[in-house]
Design a protein around this motif. Structure first.
Motif, short mmCIF file in Angstrom:
data_model
loop_
_atom_site.label_atom_id
_atom_site.label_comp_id
_atom_site.label_asym_id
_atom_site.label_seq_id
_atom_site.Cartn_x
_atom_site.Cartn_y
_atom_site.Cartn_z
N GLU A 95 0.85 -1.20 0.00
CA GLU A 95 0.00 0.00 0.00
C GLU A 95 0.88 1.24 0.00
O GLU A 95 0.70 2.17 0.80
CB GLU A 95 -0.94 0.01 1.21
N ALA A 96 1.84 1.29 -0.92
CA ALA A 96 2.80 2.39 -0.95
C ALA A 96 2.12 3.73 -1.14
O ALA A 96 2.50 4.74 -0.52
CB ALA A 96 3.82 2.16 -2.07
N ASP A 97 1.10 3.79 -1.99
CA ASP A 97 0.40 5.06 -2.21
C ASP A 97 -0.25 5.58 -0.94
O ASP A 97 -0.23 6.77 -0.64
CB ASP A 97 -0.62 4.94 -3.35
N GLU A 98 -0.81 4.66 -0.14
CA GLU A 98 -1.46 5.08 1.09
C GLU A 98 -0.44 5.55 2.12
O GLU A 98 -0.68 6.50 2.87
CB GLU A 98 -2.29 3.93 1.66
N MET A 99 0.73 4.92 2.18
CA MET A 99 1.77 5.38 3.10
C MET A 99 2.19 6.80 2.78
O MET A 99 2.39 7.63 3.68
CB MET A 99 2.98 4.44 3.04
N THR B 92 13.65 -4.82 -3.84
CA THR B 92 12.56 -4.01 -3.32
C THR B 92 11.31 -4.31 -4.14
O THR B 92 11.35 -4.27 -5.38
CB THR B 92 12.89 -2.51 -3.39
N TYR B 93 10.23 -4.60 -3.44
CA TYR B 93 8.97 -4.93 -4.10
C TYR B 93 7.92 -3.91 -3.66
O TYR B 93 7.60 -3.82 -2.47
CB TYR B 93 8.53 -6.35 -3.74
N LEU B 94 7.41 -3.16 -4.60
CA LEU B 94 6.47 -2.07 -4.31
C LEU B 94 5.08 -2.49 -4.78
O LEU B 94 4.87 -2.74 -5.98
CB LEU B 94 6.94 -0.80 -5.01
N PHE B 95 4.14 -2.57 -3.85
CA PHE B 95 2.75 -2.94 -4.16
C PHE B 95 1.87 -1.72 -3.91
O PHE B 95 1.94 -1.09 -2.85
CB PHE B 95 2.30 -4.10 -3.29
N SER B 96 1.03 -1.39 -4.88
CA SER B 96 0.22 -0.19 -4.77
C SER B 96 -1.05 -0.34 -5.59
O SER B 96 -1.06 -1.02 -6.62
CB SER B 96 1.02 1.03 -5.26
N ALA B 97 -2.13 0.29 -5.12
CA ALA B 97 -3.38 0.28 -5.89
C ALA B 97 -3.37 1.36 -6.95
O ALA B 97 -3.99 1.21 -8.01
CB ALA B 97 -4.58 0.46 -4.95
N THR B 98 -2.69 2.46 -6.68
CA THR B 98 -2.60 3.57 -7.64
C THR B 98 -1.13 3.95 -7.82
O THR B 98 -0.28 3.54 -7.04
CB THR B 98 -3.40 4.79 -7.16
N GLU C 208 -7.36 9.53 -5.43
CA GLU C 208 -6.79 8.19 -5.30
C GLU C 208 -7.40 7.43 -4.13
O GLU C 208 -7.52 6.20 -4.17
CB GLU C 208 -5.26 8.25 -5.13
N SER C 209 -7.78 8.16 -3.07
CA SER C 209 -8.35 7.49 -1.90
C SER C 209 -9.66 6.79 -2.24
O SER C 209 -10.04 5.81 -1.58
CB SER C 209 -8.58 8.49 -0.76
N TYR C 210 -10.37 7.29 -3.25
CA TYR C 210 -11.62 6.64 -3.64
C TYR C 210 -11.35 5.21 -4.10
O TYR C 210 -12.14 4.30 -3.84
CB TYR C 210 -12.32 7.42 -4.75
N THR C 211 -10.23 4.99 -4.78
CA THR C 211 -9.88 3.65 -5.25
C THR C 211 -9.73 2.69 -4.06
O THR C 211 -10.20 1.56 -4.10
CB THR C 211 -8.56 3.68 -6.05
N HIS C 212 -9.08 3.17 -2.99
CA HIS C 212 -8.91 2.32 -1.81
C HIS C 212 -10.25 2.04 -1.14
O HIS C 212 -10.52 0.93 -0.69
CB HIS C 212 -7.97 2.99 -0.81
N ARG C 213 -11.09 3.07 -1.07
CA ARG C 213 -12.40 2.87 -0.45
C ARG C 213 -13.23 1.84 -1.23
O ARG C 213 -13.74 0.87 -0.66
CB ARG C 213 -13.17 4.20 -0.40
#
Length: 612
Positions: free
Chosen positions: A154-158, A180-186, A324-329
């Protein structure tokens, strides 16, 4: 399990995930596991919440652990303690048959000394929140100079939560020779910067498209006046009796207030926000997971890491500040292959923000009409009938059956059904007997309903009528229209109050409140301070409303200056003891007008729209 075996997952790990019910890998697992197991590339993975990302990095990294080497070998960073704990538990379940692998979680809100003791015993995998890990590094309580893999989940959220400096500090303490492995929704610019600065020869895996929502989620919106947002929310919930949902709000105060009002209206719910202790959060979440709660009202930060895969709805009571927060919601529903619905409740001034979210997701939101009373009652009755039809039959009922038959012998089937419905739904039917149409027409989408918000102040044909109030603070006390709106939203017991005109004079203020909300408005502010001054809000009687608009009402607040000299300080506290820092009076109690202000000159009549 054959597909997992073909990806290279070991027998011990296969046993662990078999116990969890895993059968076939998800798309993100199918793409990421072979790369992490067999290649030395760094990796950027773009995938929505709920797509199985933890297993995608967890299974291969656990398999690469060397147990005899008693150092931290894998570091996983997550934005919240809930997600941190969830990842840690998942990893322990995956490695259930590898007793030689030790996993620990470190996060804020709990005793750091206990976490230090866990680290001193020796661990191979650390799952951490950035803030707590920085604290441990500064105390020299953890060494991450030997890790071979770092995961940013959740790199974008951090980054949205302000952890950029912490991430830079943490990554600078890890060896250069690592993956390094970066996981993100956006993939906002800040995440691209992290990837550019810290990843080497990275591959990119994308499940779906960048910054795009899951295909299993449908997006809907309701457009109403701001003062009708709560009533709209309640109708949406009542019209979906089988709903199991999270309601998102911007602030913890909103979460508390909405949960309180829903509870008062008989809906099983609770609030989840940052002010709760860990024990309180666990209690709320246990009740929600057990479905003792129909809905959970939560802020974005509090809802991160909730491992609930069966949500039917996500409701945005407020659209988030960043799109971007809408995507997480919305990613909280439509998980594990199930269908989900994401709803936005907006007023007309939020249409632009909604269009930006649509553009980002590459999806069009469907305009929905707020359900009326008849629609709600039909939905509730149908749900009740289905529950009766699918209820279990008990053999013991034969003992009592004749007593029941004798009791109702004189009723026909139709009469008995009417009595049942009246008994179970009498109050609901009465509540929704005569409901107003809350919709505002969206001209761009062909929505149908009254054009309410263009006529709010006319006071005719059922439109909004306003009551006028005076307030004993003004411009010289540091009051601004924004401050007034904040006070109204914070302390009024009603949600979505309609605010009309606002006139701020040197020493007092006049403003308008919709007449529906006016009855108990003064009482709500009886113990509230603004910059050390006890607020006095008084309604102007109807006979006095015809006075000239520029009447300042000077001298109406007897003893006001004495109260200010006794009560004002550099900072003040509200009813709950919280500090109110308005910035309007830090002058040691002295009054100071704006440079060049003329007390004889009438001020502008500022207009302010209502806020939910």
């Amino acid at each position: 399990m054959e597909k997992f075996r073909e990806l290279g997952v070991s027998e011990e790990m296969l046993k662990g995930i078999a116990d969890l019910g895993f059968e076939t890998p998800s798309p993100v697992q199918e793409k990421a596991i072979p790369v992490i197991l067999g290649e030395e590339n760094d990796l950027v993975v773009l995938a929505q919440t709920g797509t199985g990302k933890t297993a995608a990095f967890g299974l291969p990294l656990l398999q690469k652990i060397e147990p005899e080497w008693n150092n931290v070998q894998v570091l996983i960073l997550s934005p919240t303690r809930e997600l941190c704990v969830q990842i840690g538990n998942d990893l322990k379940n995956y490695s259930k048959y590898r007793k030689d692998i030790r996993v620990t979680c470190v996060y804020g809100g709990t005793d750091i000394k206990r976490q230090i003791k866990d680290l001193q015993r020796g661990v191979h995998v650390v799952v951490a929140t950035p803030g707590r890990l920085v604290d441990l590094l500064n105390r020299k309580a953890i060494n991450i100079e030997s890790v071979f893999a770092v995961v940013l989940d959740e790199a974008d959220e951090m980054l949205n939560m302000g952890f950029q400096e912490d991430l830079d500090f943490i990554l600078s303490n890890t060896p250069k020779e690592k993956n390094t492995y970066l996981f993100s929704a956006t993939m906002p610019k800040e995440v691209e910067r992290i990837a550019r600065n810290y990843l080497v020869n990275q591959q990119e895996i994308s499940v779906g498209k960048k910054n795009q929502g899951a295909d299993t989620v449908s997006h809907q919106y309701y457009m109403v006046r701001a003062k009708d947002c709560y009533e709209t929310l309640r109708r949406i919930i009542d019209c979906a009796p089988s709903m199991y949902a999270i309601i998102f709000t911007r602030t913890k105060n909103d979460a508390q207030e909405i949960a309180k009002h829903l509870q008062r209206d008989g809906i099983d719910c609770d609030a989840l926000h940052g002010d709760l202790s860990q024990a309180q959060r666990d209690s709320v979440m246990n009740a929600f997971r057990a479905k003792r709660l129909k809905v959970l009202v939560a802020t974005d930060v509090a809802a991160r890491g909730l491992d609930v895969d069966t949500l039917t709805h996500v409701i945005n009571y407020n659209l988030p500040e960043d799109v971007e927060s809408y995507t997480h919601r919305s990613g909280r529903t439509g998980r594990a292959g199930k269908e989900g619905i994401s709803i936005a409740i907006i007023h007309s001034k939020e249409k632009g923000k909604l269009r930006r979210v649509e553009n980002m997701l590459k999806k069009e939101f469907k305009y929905m009409s707020v359900p009326g009373g008849e629609e709600i009652c039909r939905a509730q009755l149908a749900f009740y009938a289905d529950k009766i039809l699918t209820s279990e039959e008990y053999e013991d009922m034969d003992v009592y059956a004749q007593d029941v038959y004798d009791k109702f012998a004189e009723f026909t089937k139709e009469e008995l059904l009417r009595h049942l419905v009246s008994y179970e739904f009498g109050r609901l039917l009465q509540k929704y007997k005569n409901t107003n149409d809350l919709n505002i027409e969206d001209d761009d989408r062909g929505g149908r309903s009254e054009r309410g918000d263009r006529r709010d102040r006319r006071g005719r044909d059922g439109d909004t009528v306003y009551s006028t109030f005076t307030l004993n603070v003004g411009r010289e006390d540091g009051l601004t229209p924004k401050d007034l709106m904040s006070l109204i939203n914070k302390y009024s017991r009603r949600r979505g109050i309609g605010v009309g005109g606002i006139r701020i004079f040197d020493t007092d203020t006049k403003f308008e409140i919709d007449e529906e909300s006016a009855s108990d408005f003064e009482v709500d502010f009886s113990k509230v301070l603004f910059n050390g001054i006890p607020l006095e809000i008084k309604a102007i009687p109807t006979r006095d409303r015809g006075r000239r608009r520029d009447d300042r009402g000077r001298g109406n607040f007897s003893g006001r200056r004495d109260r200010r000299s006794n009560d004002r300080g550099g900072d003040s506290r509200d009813r709950g003891g919280r500090r109110e820092d308005r910035g309007g009076s830090g002058n040691g109690g002295k009054r100071r007008g704006r440079p060049g202000s003329d007390p004889k000159k009438p001020r502008n009549f500022n207009r302010s729209s209502s806020r939910s």
